[in-house]
Design an enzyme around this catalytic site. Structure first.
Site, PDB file in Angstrom:
ATOM      1  N   ARG A  74       0.853  -1.193   0.000  1.00 18.51           N
ATOM      2  CA  ARG A  74       0.000   0.000   0.000  1.00 18.51           C
ATOM      3  C   ARG A  74       0.889   1.242   0.000  1.00 18.51           C
ATOM      4  O   ARG A  74       1.852   1.317   0.758  1.00 18.51           O
ATOM      5  CB  ARG A  74      -0.897  -0.011   1.238  1.00 18.51           C
ATOM      6  CG  ARG A  74      -1.906   1.113   1.330  1.00 18.51           C
ATOM      7  CD  ARG A  74      -2.721   0.973   2.609  1.00 18.51           C
ATOM      8  NE  ARG A  74      -3.440  -0.289   2.637  1.00 18.51           N
ATOM      9  CZ  ARG A  74      -3.646  -1.005   3.748  1.00 18.51           C
ATOM     10  NH1 ARG A  74      -3.156  -0.598   4.906  1.00 18.51           N
ATOM     11  NH2 ARG A  74      -4.334  -2.131   3.686  1.00 18.51           N
ATOM     12  N   ARG A 144      -1.230   6.355   9.707  1.00 13.36           N
ATOM     13  CA  ARG A 144      -1.285   5.863   8.333  1.00 13.36           C
ATOM     14  C   ARG A 144      -1.663   6.981   7.367  1.00 13.36           C
ATOM     15  O   ARG A 144      -1.665   8.162   7.732  1.00 13.36           O
ATOM     16  CB  ARG A 144      -2.247   4.687   8.254  1.00 13.36           C
ATOM     17  CG  ARG A 144      -1.781   3.509   9.135  1.00 13.36           C
ATOM     18  CD  ARG A 144      -2.598   2.274   8.901  1.00 13.36           C
ATOM     19  NE  ARG A 144      -2.116   1.153   9.695  1.00 13.36           N
ATOM     20  CZ  ARG A 144      -2.597  -0.081   9.592  1.00 13.36           C
ATOM     21  NH1 ARG A 144      -3.576  -0.359   8.741  1.00 13.36           N
ATOM     22  NH2 ARG A 144      -2.122  -1.062  10.331  1.00 13.36           N
ATOM     23  N   LYS A 208      -2.558   0.650  15.131  1.00 11.58           N
ATOM     24  CA  LYS A 208      -2.660   1.575  14.006  1.00 11.58           C
ATOM     25  C   LYS A 208      -3.404   2.841  14.411  1.00 11.58           C
ATOM     26  O   LYS A 208      -4.213   2.843  15.341  1.00 11.58           O
ATOM     27  CB  LYS A 208      -3.368   0.900  12.838  1.00 11.58           C
ATOM     28  CG  LYS A 208      -4.775   0.415  13.130  1.00 11.58           C
ATOM     29  CD  LYS A 208      -5.314  -0.401  11.960  1.00 11.58           C
ATOM     30  CE  LYS A 208      -6.668  -1.028  12.299  1.00 11.58           C
ATOM     31  NZ  LYS A 208      -7.154  -1.892  11.208  1.00 11.58           N
ATOM     32  N   LYS A 210      -5.404   6.249  12.529  1.00  6.32           N
ATOM     33  CA  LYS A 210      -5.927   6.781  11.272  1.00  6.32           C
ATOM     34  C   LYS A 210      -6.405   8.218  11.461  1.00  6.32           C
ATOM     35  O   LYS A 210      -6.996   8.550  12.485  1.00  6.32           O
ATOM     36  CB  LYS A 210      -7.063   5.892  10.757  1.00  6.32           C
ATOM     37  CG  LYS A 210      -6.609   4.481  10.430  1.00  6.32           C
ATOM     38  CD  LYS A 210      -7.743   3.603   9.921  1.00  6.32           C
ATOM     39  CE  LYS A 210      -7.237   2.219   9.534  1.00  6.32           C
ATOM     40  NZ  LYS A 210      -8.331   1.352   9.010  1.00  6.32           N
ATOM     41  N   CYS A 427     -14.590  -4.244   0.874  1.00  8.66           N
ATOM     42  CA  CYS A 427     -13.162  -4.504   1.057  1.00  8.66           C
ATOM     43  C   CYS A 427     -12.699  -5.594   0.088  1.00  8.66           C
ATOM     44  O   CYS A 427     -13.494  -6.196  -0.626  1.00  8.66           O
ATOM     45  CB  CYS A 427     -12.883  -4.915   2.499  1.00  8.66           C
ATOM     46  SG  CYS A 427     -13.430  -6.586   2.897  1.00  8.66           S
ATOM     47  N   CYS A 433      -6.878 -11.763   1.337  1.00  7.82           N
ATOM     48  CA  CYS A 433      -6.825 -11.305   2.724  1.00  7.82           C
ATOM     49  C   CYS A 433      -6.895 -12.483   3.686  1.00  7.82           C
ATOM     50  O   CYS A 433      -7.852 -13.264   3.654  1.00  7.82           O
ATOM     51  CB  CYS A 433      -7.969 -10.324   3.014  1.00  7.82           C
ATOM     52  SG  CYS A 433      -7.947  -9.753   4.732  1.00  7.82           S
ATOM     53  N   CYS A 472     -14.795  -9.533   6.986  1.00  5.14           N
ATOM     54  CA  CYS A 472     -14.572  -9.820   8.400  1.00  5.14           C
ATOM     55  C   CYS A 472     -14.890  -8.567   9.204  1.00  5.14           C
ATOM     56  O   CYS A 472     -15.099  -7.493   8.634  1.00  5.14           O
ATOM     57  CB  CYS A 472     -13.133 -10.280   8.636  1.00  5.14           C
ATOM     58  SG  CYS A 472     -11.939  -8.927   8.743  1.00  5.14           S
ATOM     59  N   CYS A 476     -12.572  -2.726   7.236  1.00  2.00           N
ATOM     60  CA  CYS A 476     -11.811  -1.862   6.319  1.00  2.00           C
ATOM     61  C   CYS A 476     -12.693  -1.018   5.410  1.00  2.00           C
ATOM     62  O   CYS A 476     -12.276   0.041   4.966  1.00  2.00           O
ATOM     63  CB  CYS A 476     -10.856  -2.714   5.477  1.00  2.00           C
ATOM     64  SG  CYS A 476      -9.526  -3.457   6.439  1.00  2.00           S
TER      65      CYS A 476
END
Length: 563
Positions: A74, A144, A208, A210, A427, A433, A472, A476
């Site tokens: 990414r 990110r 993470k 964001k 996603c 994935c 899941c 995302c």
């Protein structure tokens, strides 16, 4: 009393020599297509994940072969803006160095590659570097890709907001030279003792992080789903500051009620000159207070819940050295993209193209990737990726409009979409994935065909409904902020969530668990019938579901989401 044992990732980061680990050695080894378990966590900070083709897993196992490992990389593209020249470089890499031969636009306003063999990783990163792009901090326990409303030249305000997205991204990059040493062959300049991370520290963040910059009335960046959000406040078209929101996040775990999605809290108004102080303050409080024992409870949202809003806010003000002012009045509205041509105040035109699932590839009879390549060869403005997985051909002069439009139309890039399809995202999920429990991107277009047909049947085709699907509960595609959210539970089975509002300021809630397509469509059929017959003037679907008591509203995520 003995101290709690930290999550294994904390020990990996501590021992990694500022994210170096043994990545270089693993890269040089051709014995396997994989990295070691520890390095699989560290490579995320460099912008990529190890995956394998799950469609081929059993077949390869029967042949006594290791899984068909590959990598998803990414890029870091603040605000989603790149030049046509950069796009051509990005496209060349996708064509020559990935097995997917495609570019995928993400829900965080950047692009990613799938199907990269380990031997090509370094070549790809060096290729991105030649285009003044990189992948550092695109993944991992760091800040990110910073999102921003993707049309910055439509007004002075957009331009100012975009500049802040770039500043925040650059300022909050990790300082380690590991990325440059491993991938760009730079010499190590410092010893470990000399190297420091002024914001992150040696173990970086607990999880993470964001960030997004929103420009009202648009909420195309879903600002309340981010750990940290800046909502632009204007006076006569000039930026005068931001309303700061913090503590959003989508991920949860099926069956574990201590985990839940959450929308950010409103903290107050800040002046532009204090923006970086507050960004650092929020991040360092999370660095120091965040949960490093249980990674499922390590996001900022849980830190605020566990320590309390007032205590967290007070600590942020203490570290920033500035107090929040009362929030300014702003209106948050549409989360969709504006398809087709839009004229900016600078007399330039912007063409927003709908990209199904964000996948730019040459389909039979619809060569999207070739079309984007041809556009990049002649376009004089820039390209802007959106957080809805679409792309804007921005800054087009009046004289160039017809040529741009003709190329887009000839390559299947100029399509009409229903209001609901235009607001909906999915996603990647299967086959790559490793977390996916069910399909999303591959199945979603077919599913939306059926949703569109149901809406048409009930005479509500003109009403945009935000529909999102993930394989899941990591979220995302931000499914828990969708009016209709579908979250994979098992192959062909999903949890159905209802009750979020159209604007993205209220979460949804579980309505039906572990159901298949026929049951999902039957539920939607009945709901659409009720909505068509009993909706109020201008009432959106999510608000109807709450008003008619189909579902209870989520006011406090910690209390209401599972309750």
């Amino acid at each position: 009393m003995s101290e709690q044992k930290l999550a294994i990732n904390e020990y990996l980061k501590t021992d990694s020599d500022y994210l170096r680990g043994t990545i270089k050695e693993g890269l040089d080894s051709q014995v396997t297509g994989a990295f070691s378990d520890g390095d699989q966590q560290l490579i995320k900070f460099h912008g990529f994940y190890q995956q394998d083709d799950r469609d081929l897993r059993n077949e390869r196992k029967a042949q006594k072969l290791e899984p068909l490992y590959s990598f998803m990389l990414r890029a870091r593209v603040p605000g989603g803006v790149c030049t046509p020249e950069q796009w051509l470089g990005v496209d060349k890499i996708a064509t020559e160095l990935t097995s997917s031969n495609s570019i995928r636009l993400t829900t965080r306003q950047t692009f990613q590659y799938h199907g990269i063999p380990k031997r090509n990783l370094k070549t790809i990163i060096q290729g991105l570097d030649r285009e003044a792009l990189d992948s550092i901090a695109a993944c991992g326990d760091v800040n990110r890709n910073v999102m921003c409303n993707p049309n910055p030249v439509e007004s002075r305000l957009h331009a100012q907001a975009f500049e802040w997205a770039k500043k925040l991204s650059d300022h909050l990059l990790p300082h380690t030279q590991a990325y440059a040493e491993i991938w760009l062959d730079k010499e190590k300049l410092l010893t470990t003792e000399d190297e420091v991370e002024p914001v992150y520290g040696k173990t970086y963040l607990p999880r993470k992080f964001k960030m997004a910059v929103a420009v009202p009335p648009d909420n195309d960046v879903d600002v309340y789903t981010n750990d940290l959000g800046f909502i632009a406040v204007a006076d006569n078209g000039e930026l005068v500051g931001f309303n700061l929101v913090a503590g959003g996040g989508m991920g949860s775990t099926h069956g574990e009620v201590e985990t839940f999605p959450r929308l950010a809290d409103d903290f107050g108004f800040i002046k532009p000159e204090d923006t970086m102080k507050f960004a650092e303050a929020v991040m360092t409080v999370q660095r120091d207070w965040g949960n490093r024992v249980n990674r499922k409870r390590s996001r900022l949202k849980y830190t605020i819940v566990d320590h309390g809003f007032d205590a967290f806010k007070a600590e942020v003000e203490k570290r920033a050295g500035v107090k929040f002012e009362a929030p300014r009045d702003v209106t948050i509205g549409d989360r969709g993209d504006r398809y087709g041509w839009v004229k900016g105040v600078d007399e330039k035109w912007h063409l927003t193209l709908f990209i199904e699932g964000g996948r730019i590839i040459d389909y039979p009879g619809k060569p999207l990737q070739t079309g984007m390549r041809e556009l990049a060869k002649i376009h004089k403005g820039d390209f802007r990726m959106t957080s809805n997985q679409n792309i804007i051909i921005a800054g087009v002069a009046e004289a160039d409009k017809s040529q741009i439009e003709q190329i887009a139309a000839n390559h299947g890039l100029l399509v009409d979409v229903s209001p609901s399809r235009g607001h909906s995202i999915a996603c990647v999920a299967l086959p790559t994935c490793p977390l996916a429990m069910a399909e999303a991107e591959r199945y979603f277009p077919e599913f939306m065909d059926k949703v569109d047909a149901l809406q048409a049947r009930h005479g509500i085709a003109e009403q945009a409904i935000v529909v999102r699907m993930t394989g899941c509960p990591n979220g995302c595609a931000r499914p828990f902020a969708a009016e209709i959210g579908l979250v994979g539970k098992a192959p062909g089975r999903y949890n159905l969530y209802l009750g979020a509002n159209f604007e993205g300021t209220r979460l949804n809630k579980l309505y039906r668990e572990n159901i298949q397509e026929a049951e999902i469509l039957a539920e939607l059929d009945a709901l659409f019938e009720g909505y068509a017959g009993h909706r109020l003037t201008d009432e959106t679907f999510g608000n109807y579901c709450v008003r008619s008591e189909v579902i209870k509203p989520v006011i406090d995520a910690a209390r209401d989401f599972h309750g």
